[in-house]
Scaffold this motif. Structure first.
Motif, PDB file in Angstrom:
ATOM      1  N   LEU A   1       0.653  -0.764   0.144  1.00  0.00           N
ATOM      2  CA  LEU A   1       0.426   0.136  -0.424  1.00  0.00           C
ATOM      3  C   LEU A   1       0.575   1.507   0.176  1.00  0.00           C
ATOM      4  CD1 LEU A   1      -2.638  -1.060   2.781  1.00  0.00           C
ATOM      5  CD2 LEU A   1      -3.274  -0.799  -0.110  1.00  0.00           C
ATOM      6  N   SER A   2       1.940   1.249   0.649  1.00  0.00           N
ATOM      7  CA  SER A   2       3.277   2.179  -0.019  1.00  0.00           C
ATOM      8  C   SER A   2       4.238   2.326  -0.384  1.00  0.00           C
ATOM      9  CB  SER A   2       3.344   2.488   2.188  1.00  0.00           C
ATOM     10  OG  SER A   2       4.324   0.930   2.305  1.00  0.00           O
ATOM     11  N   SER A   3       4.629   1.639  -1.323  1.00  0.00           N
ATOM     12  CA  SER A   3       4.989   1.331  -2.595  1.00  0.00           C
ATOM     13  C   SER A   3       5.004   2.455  -2.860  1.00  0.00           C
ATOM     14  CB  SER A   3       4.930  -0.353  -3.112  1.00  0.00           C
ATOM     15  OG  SER A   3       5.515  -0.365  -4.368  1.00  0.00           O
ATOM     16  N   PRO A   4       6.452   2.948  -4.106  1.00  0.00           N
ATOM     17  CA  PRO A   4       5.852   3.885  -4.972  1.00  0.00           C
ATOM     18  C   PRO A   4       5.677   3.440  -6.168  1.00  0.00           C
ATOM     19  CG  PRO A   4       8.037   3.687  -3.542  1.00  0.00           C
ATOM     20  CD  PRO A   4       7.475   2.437  -3.212  1.00  0.00           C
ATOM     21  N   LYS A   5       5.698   1.990  -6.632  1.00  0.00           N
ATOM     22  CA  LYS A   5       4.947   1.716  -7.803  1.00  0.00           C
ATOM     23  C   LYS A   5       3.616   1.422  -7.538  1.00  0.00           C
ATOM     24  CE  LYS A   5       8.860  -1.753  -9.623  1.00  0.00           C
ATOM     25  NZ  LYS A   5       8.605  -2.798 -10.037  1.00  0.00           N
ATOM     26  N   VAL A   6       2.797   1.785  -6.487  1.00  0.00           N
ATOM     27  CA  VAL A   6       1.250   1.260  -6.726  1.00  0.00           C
ATOM     28  C   VAL A   6       0.871   2.945  -7.238  1.00  0.00           C
ATOM     29  CG1 VAL A   6      -0.783   0.664  -4.934  1.00  0.00           C
ATOM     30  CG2 VAL A   6       1.263  -0.923  -5.208  1.00  0.00           C
ATOM     31  N   LEU A   7       1.643   4.259  -5.635  1.00  0.00           N
ATOM     32  CA  LEU A   7       1.064   4.809  -5.893  1.00  0.00           C
ATOM     33  C   LEU A   7       1.437   5.310  -7.230  1.00  0.00           C
ATOM     34  CD1 LEU A   7       3.064   6.587  -2.042  1.00  0.00           C
ATOM     35  CD2 LEU A   7       0.744   5.730  -3.432  1.00  0.00           C
ATOM     36  N   ALA A   8       2.302   5.262  -8.103  1.00  0.00           N
ATOM     37  CA  ALA A   8       2.848   5.747  -9.152  1.00  0.00           C
ATOM     38  C   ALA A   8       1.591   5.083 -10.534  1.00  0.00           C
ATOM     39  CB  ALA A   8       4.111   5.549 -10.080  1.00  0.00           C
ATOM     40  N   LEU A   9       1.044   3.916 -10.114  1.00  0.00           N
ATOM     41  CA  LEU A   9       0.250   3.351 -10.485  1.00  0.00           C
ATOM     42  C   LEU A   9      -0.998   3.515 -10.975  1.00  0.00           C
ATOM     43  CD1 LEU A   9       1.267  -0.454 -10.501  1.00  0.00           C
ATOM     44  CD2 LEU A   9       1.340   0.855 -12.659  1.00  0.00           C
ATOM     45  N   SER A  10      -1.242   4.099  -8.989  1.00  0.00           N
ATOM     46  CA  SER A  10      -2.994   4.769  -8.854  1.00  0.00           C
ATOM     47  C   SER A  10      -2.648   5.680  -9.712  1.00  0.00           C
ATOM     48  CB  SER A  10      -2.435   4.875  -7.039  1.00  0.00           C
ATOM     49  OG  SER A  10      -2.778   3.821  -7.030  1.00  0.00           O
ATOM     50  N   ALA A  11      -1.344   6.518  -9.814  1.00  0.00           N
ATOM     51  CA  ALA A  11      -1.761   8.199 -10.982  1.00  0.00           C
ATOM     52  C   ALA A  11      -1.730   7.759 -11.867  1.00  0.00           C
ATOM     53  CB  ALA A  11      -0.562   8.560 -10.468  1.00  0.00           C
ATOM     54  N   ILE A  12      -1.476   6.998 -12.875  1.00  0.00           N
ATOM     55  CA  ILE A  12      -1.924   6.046 -13.603  1.00  0.00           C
ATOM     56  C   ILE A  12      -3.360   6.438 -14.310  1.00  0.00           C
ATOM     57  CG2 ILE A  12      -1.810   5.040 -16.020  1.00  0.00           C
ATOM     58  CD1 ILE A  12       1.375   4.374 -14.591  1.00  0.00           C
ATOM     59  N   TYR A  13      -4.146   5.895 -13.505  1.00  0.00           N
ATOM     60  CA  TYR A  13      -4.765   5.249 -13.378  1.00  0.00           C
ATOM     61  C   TYR A  13      -5.996   5.691 -13.396  1.00  0.00           C
ATOM     62  CZ  TYR A  13      -8.894   1.734 -13.298  1.00  0.00           C
ATOM     63  OH  TYR A  13      -9.945   1.122 -13.454  1.00  0.00           O
ATOM     64  N   PHE A  14      -5.784   6.791 -12.031  1.00  0.00           N
ATOM     65  CA  PHE A  14      -6.476   8.269 -12.444  1.00  0.00           C
ATOM     66  C   PHE A  14      -6.979   8.945 -13.319  1.00  0.00           C
ATOM     67  CE2 PHE A  14      -7.586  12.686 -11.487  1.00  0.00           C
ATOM     68  CZ  PHE A  14      -7.971  12.975 -10.025  1.00  0.00           C
ATOM     69  N   GLY A  15      -5.555   9.522 -14.296  1.00  0.00           N
ATOM     70  CA  GLY A  15      -5.335   9.910 -15.434  1.00  0.00           C
ATOM     71  C   GLY A  15      -6.568   9.599 -16.972  1.00  0.00           C
ATOM     72  N   PHE A  16      -6.407   7.586 -16.093  1.00  0.00           N
ATOM     73  CA  PHE A  16      -7.191   7.326 -17.292  1.00  0.00           C
ATOM     74  C   PHE A  16      -9.059   7.238 -16.957  1.00  0.00           C
ATOM     75  CE2 PHE A  16      -9.702   3.095 -17.162  1.00  0.00           C
ATOM     76  CZ  PHE A  16     -10.389   3.009 -18.296  1.00  0.00           C
ATOM     77  N   VAL A  17      -9.335   6.888 -15.574  1.00  0.00           N
ATOM     78  CA  VAL A  17     -10.302   6.897 -15.799  1.00  0.00           C
ATOM     79  C   VAL A  17     -10.809   8.191 -14.739  1.00  0.00           C
ATOM     80  CG1 VAL A  17     -12.059   7.433 -13.157  1.00  0.00           C
ATOM     81  CG2 VAL A  17     -10.511   5.296 -13.494  1.00  0.00           C
ATOM     82  N   ALA A  18     -10.074   9.477 -15.177  1.00  0.00           N
ATOM     83  CA  ALA A  18     -10.866  11.040 -15.286  1.00  0.00           C
ATOM     84  C   ALA A  18     -11.347  10.844 -16.867  1.00  0.00           C
ATOM     85  CB  ALA A  18      -9.843  11.619 -15.258  1.00  0.00           C
ATOM     86  N   SER A  19     -10.406  10.384 -17.954  1.00  0.00           N
ATOM     87  CA  SER A  19     -10.656  10.339 -19.268  1.00  0.00           C
ATOM     88  C   SER A  19     -12.381   9.719 -19.312  1.00  0.00           C
ATOM     89  CB  SER A  19     -10.001   9.918 -20.467  1.00  0.00           C
ATOM     90  OG  SER A  19      -9.334   8.955 -19.454  1.00  0.00           O
ATOM     91  N   LEU A  20     -12.265   8.381 -19.215  1.00  0.00           N
ATOM     92  CA  LEU A  20     -12.782   7.942 -18.977  1.00  0.00           C
ATOM     93  C   LEU A  20     -14.102   8.383 -18.464  1.00  0.00           C
ATOM     94  CD1 LEU A  20     -14.416   4.591 -20.145  1.00  0.00           C
ATOM     95  CD2 LEU A  20     -13.455   3.925 -17.463  1.00  0.00           C
ATOM     96  N   TYR A  21     -14.318   8.783 -17.059  1.00  0.00           N
ATOM     97  CA  TYR A  21     -15.693   8.675 -16.801  1.00  0.00           C
ATOM     98  C   TYR A  21     -16.314  10.746 -17.434  1.00  0.00           C
ATOM     99  CZ  TYR A  21     -15.605   5.230 -14.267  1.00  0.00           C
ATOM    100  OH  TYR A  21     -15.909   3.813 -13.740  1.00  0.00           O
TER     101      TYR A  21
END
Length: 441
Positions: free
Chosen positions: A250-270
């Motif tokens: 949950l505190s992994s920089p990789k997980v946080l980076a993937l969360s940011a990537i998914y944020f950009g994806f979801v913003a365009s989707l919705y």
């Protein structure tokens, strides 16, 4: 993201037991999960269409509608990780059934909305009810599919998203025509009729889904043994590379980076999902015509998603297959903001939809490549919950810009910055290719 060269698998070398096992799993699980996700995502589609008449009847401004549409994701965010951990503990059949029954009831109750406060409350609790469904299924599929099959079957499951619009948009447009039947408005019928099936399917889920392969009486002993050996080898490879506790994941920089990537994806989707019906309606079409025209980008996105995921699996490549579609989406959304011709607008938004859906399924191979068990359950839920905050931010951003400037197009231009940043972040990061395909022959 750095990527190691690998050789695509020789399909002819696959054993009969491998082929028969994957086929049995796919026929048993994928159609049912597509149907379940179809009704989950239908709620996102029907709200956009309900707005065509509900907003004027209840006097909702663009900002009120956007806030109500987005507050769903606040409830979703708060309960996402606990819900996915509950699925890991209690099993998919029971927990997914609970989710579906509760969201179906609340979705139907949306017909009782009478002002902005009831709208906000029901949308929030609908998000609470649905929290954990999507990441739960992503986790669930890792129990059944080895890495080299994962993108294509994640794509098959994710088919429910574009299909819910291809089928649901015309149906939603037609249901608005029930206005006045039995004293209900058309938008009220839309919520009631599209909420009830989720309750019924949730009850079926309790009895139909099998929690783990070892409990599958519909697989032979040889098929169970092959699948167990394959998946155990993958888990061993992940843990040999690095074993993550839940807290570390949950505190992994990789997980946080993937969360940011998914944020950009979801913003365009919705952003597209909630506002496309109103963009199309502004072309001067009827509600029914709006439904059919809205479905066009999603029909193309459906085909593209399946072909792109198969290409990713065959090439054993993830970075380009996630990053490039995000950049395509950003470009298409930006270009759409400068176009006024209805036909060209739909062409460009169709390109944006293709980019969105090509990203969708392949993205989820990134965290599942190096996480397993409880760490995977928590990390997948965290990525999805943080990413889905964009489900609040994306539509609200467009609504705020529209109310401020009077133009939805300007909102699309601003929105395009998010998938652009996400796409660049994909290429700047790293991916565990060797770990993901360690057990692949």
């Amino acid at each position: 993201m750095s990527q190691s060269a690998t050789v695509a698998p020789d399909r002819s070398a696959r054993s009969e037991i491998e082929t028969s096992t994957i086929r049995a799993i796919s026929w048993r699980l994928i159609p049912f999960l597509i149907l379940a996700y179809f009704f989950s995502y239908l709620d996102r589609v029907n709200l956009g269409f309900a707005a065509l008449t509900m907003n004027s009847e209840l006097k909702f401004s663009p900002v009120v509608f956007s806030f109500g549409a987005g507050i769903f994701f606040i409830g979703y965010f708060i309960f996402e990780v606990p819900s996915n951990l509950a699925l890991e503990r209690f099993g998919a059949s029971k927990w997914i059934a609970r989710i579906m029954v509760s969201w179906g009831i609340l979705s139907a109750l949306m017909a009782a909305v009478y002002d902005e406060h009831s709208f906000y409350a029901l949308r929030f609790f609908l998000g609470v009810a649905e929290a954990g469904f999507f990441p739960g299924i992503i986790l669930y599929l890792t129990y059944w599919y080895p890495a080299e099959y994962r993108a294509r079957f994640l794509a098959a499951f994710a088919l429910a998203v574009p299909i819910s619009t291809v089928i649901g948009a015309p149906i939603s447009g037609l249901l608005l025509g029930l206005d006045g039947v039995m004293g209900l408005k058309g938008w009220q019928w839309l919520f009631v009729i599209e909420g009830i099936p989720s309750v019924l399917l949730g009850i079926v889920t309790w009895f139909y889904l099998t929690d783990r392969p070892e409990k599958a009486d519909w697989l032979s002993a040889d098929q169970k043994a092959w699948l167990k050996a394959k998946l155990d080898a993958e888990v061993a490879a992940k843990q040999a590379a690095q074993h993550f506790t839940l807290g570390q994941a949950l505190s992994s920089p990789k997980v946080l980076a993937l969360s940011a990537i998914y944020f950009g994806f979801v913003a365009s989707l919705y952003g597209m999902q909630f506002w496309l019906p109103q963009i199309v309606k502004a072309f001067g079409l009827t509600n029914a015509q709006t439904g059919f025209v809205t479905a066009i980008p999603y029909a193309f996105g459906t085909v593209a998603m399946i072909l792109w995921a198969r290409r990713s699996d065959a090439a054993r490549e993830r970075v380009f297959h996630v990053g490039a579609p995000l950049l395509l989406t950003a470009l298409a959304l930006a270009v759409s903001s400068y176009i006024t011709d209805p036909t060209m607008t739909m062409v460009v938004l169709t390109v944006a939809a293709i980019g969105v859906f090509c990203t969708f399924a392949v993205f989820w191979t990134l965290p599942t490549a190096w996480l397993s068990g409880t760490a995977a359950a928590g990390a997948i839920a965290l990525i999805n919950s943080i990413g889905n905050l964009a489900g609040f931010g994306g539509p609200y951003l467009i609504g705020w810009v529209k109310e401020t400037t009077g133009s939805t197009s300007t909102g699309l231009l601003v929105l395009s910055l998010l998938p652009l940043a996400a796409g660049l972040l994909v290429f700047l990061g790293s991916h565990e290719t060797k770990t993901e395909f360690a057990s692949a022959k």
